[in-house]
Write a protein that holds these residues in place. Structure first.
Motif, PDB file in Angstrom:
ATOM      1  N   LYS A  88      18.871   6.267 -41.990  1.00 43.76           N
ATOM      2  CA  LYS A  88      18.654   5.488 -42.936  1.00 43.76           C
ATOM      3  C   LYS A  88      19.480   5.053 -44.058  1.00 43.76           C
ATOM      4  O   LYS A  88      19.646   5.417 -43.665  1.00 43.76           O
ATOM      5  N   SER A 100      13.860  -3.455 -40.579  1.00 44.19           N
ATOM      6  CA  SER A 100      11.996  -2.738 -41.080  1.00 44.19           C
ATOM      7  C   SER A 100      10.320  -3.278 -40.819  1.00 44.19           C
ATOM      8  O   SER A 100      11.351  -3.535 -39.911  1.00 44.19           O
ATOM      9  N   LEU A 103       5.620   2.712 -40.113  1.00 44.76           N
ATOM     10  CA  LEU A 103       5.442   3.707 -38.802  1.00 44.76           C
ATOM     11  C   LEU A 103       4.246   4.641 -39.154  1.00 44.76           C
ATOM     12  O   LEU A 103       2.771   3.532 -40.139  1.00 44.76           O
ATOM     13  N   GLU A 108       9.239   1.930 -42.837  1.00 42.79           N
ATOM     14  CA  GLU A 108      10.838   2.473 -43.080  1.00 42.79           C
ATOM     15  C   GLU A 108      11.974   1.716 -42.746  1.00 42.79           C
ATOM     16  O   GLU A 108      11.518   0.375 -41.845  1.00 42.79           O
ATOM     17  N   THR A 109      12.773   1.800 -42.775  1.00 44.99           N
ATOM     18  CA  THR A 109      14.026   0.565 -42.267  1.00 44.99           C
ATOM     19  C   THR A 109      14.701   1.517 -41.374  1.00 44.99           C
ATOM     20  O   THR A 109      15.289   2.835 -42.497  1.00 44.99           O
ATOM     21  N   THR A 135       9.814   2.766 -34.362  1.00 46.23           N
ATOM     22  CA  THR A 135      11.267   2.802 -34.878  1.00 46.23           C
ATOM     23  C   THR A 135      12.054   2.084 -33.060  1.00 46.23           C
ATOM     24  O   THR A 135      13.437   1.837 -33.389  1.00 46.23           O
TER      25      THR A 135
END
Ligand SMILES: O=P(O)(O)OC[C@H]1O[C@H](OP(=O)(O)OP(=O)(O)O)[C@H](O)[C@@H]1O
Ligand SMILES: Nc1ncnc2[nH]cnc12
Length: 182
Positions: A88, A100, A103, A108-109, A135
């Motif tokens: 992360k 990026s 989710l 998230e990145t 992801t």
């Protein structure tokens, strides 16, 4: 190794993953792997089965922070491959590339060291859960940017109803194995 033994290991893995409703937010059924990790036999069964799904000649196993690390690192050791973390933001000290995505329960990145993997290296990606596929998709994009070859994706559990497999297929990733599908 017989098919029956493999099926028994996967059944044990499935039994040891606990459903937690409304975590981390209402409407999400969280698949909690902590009972699996706490069971020596269960954890061993998961790693054995993940190793069995690996294609030949893997140079590097990539695992995603945080739960992916727990499975990817022992798989790398068993395969005699290196381990490379996807982290992360703000955790890796060197020059990073990042991607990026959305989710099941947020945004998230993910980042990797730009020079973590040599171009052409054969990579196995290992994670605990495949949900929306965001992801794995982001990790695949990072590997592509580095010129690495994503040979296979192995996850402990796939949440089939979230369509991760189809999403990965759209991205050209059709080599994904789940030990357990719900
Ligand atoms: O297929 P997706 O929709 O992308 O979801 C799967 C990802 O979600 C979880 O990670 P999370 O970001 O919750 O991080 P953690 O491992 O640090 O708990 C899980 O460990 C997978 O990496
Ligand atoms: N429902 C879920 N349970 C556990 N991990 C997840 N990652 C994304 N969705 C998840």
């Amino acid at each position: 190794m017989t098919t029956g033994e493999s099926a028994a290991r996967r059944a044990l893995v499935a039994e040891l993953i606990r459903d937690v409703p409304d975590f981390p937010k209402p409407g999400v059924v969280f698949k909690d792997i902590t009972p699996l990790l706490a069971s020596a036999q269960g954890f061993r069964a998961a790693v054995t089965e993940l190793v069995a799904t690996a294609p030949e000649r893997i140079d590097v196993v990539v695992g995603m922070e945080a739960r992916g690390f727990v499975f990817a690192a022992p798989v790398a050791l068993e395969l005699g491959a290196g381990f490379v973390p996807v982290r992360k933001p703000g955790k890796l000290p060197g020059e990073v590339i990042s991607h990026s995505f959305e989710l099941e329960y947020g945004f998230e990145t993910l980042t990797m060291h730009r020079d973590a993997i040599r171009p052409g290296a054969r990579v196995l990606v290992v994670d605990d859960v495949l949900a929306t596929g965001g992801t794995v998709g982001a990790t695949a994009a990072l590997l592509k940017e580095m010129g690495a070859e994503l040979v296979h994706v192995s996850v402990v559990m796939e949440l089939g109803f979230l369509g991760g497999h189809a999403r990965l297929a759209e991205l050209g990733i059709d080599n994904c194995t789940a030990l357990v599908t719900v």
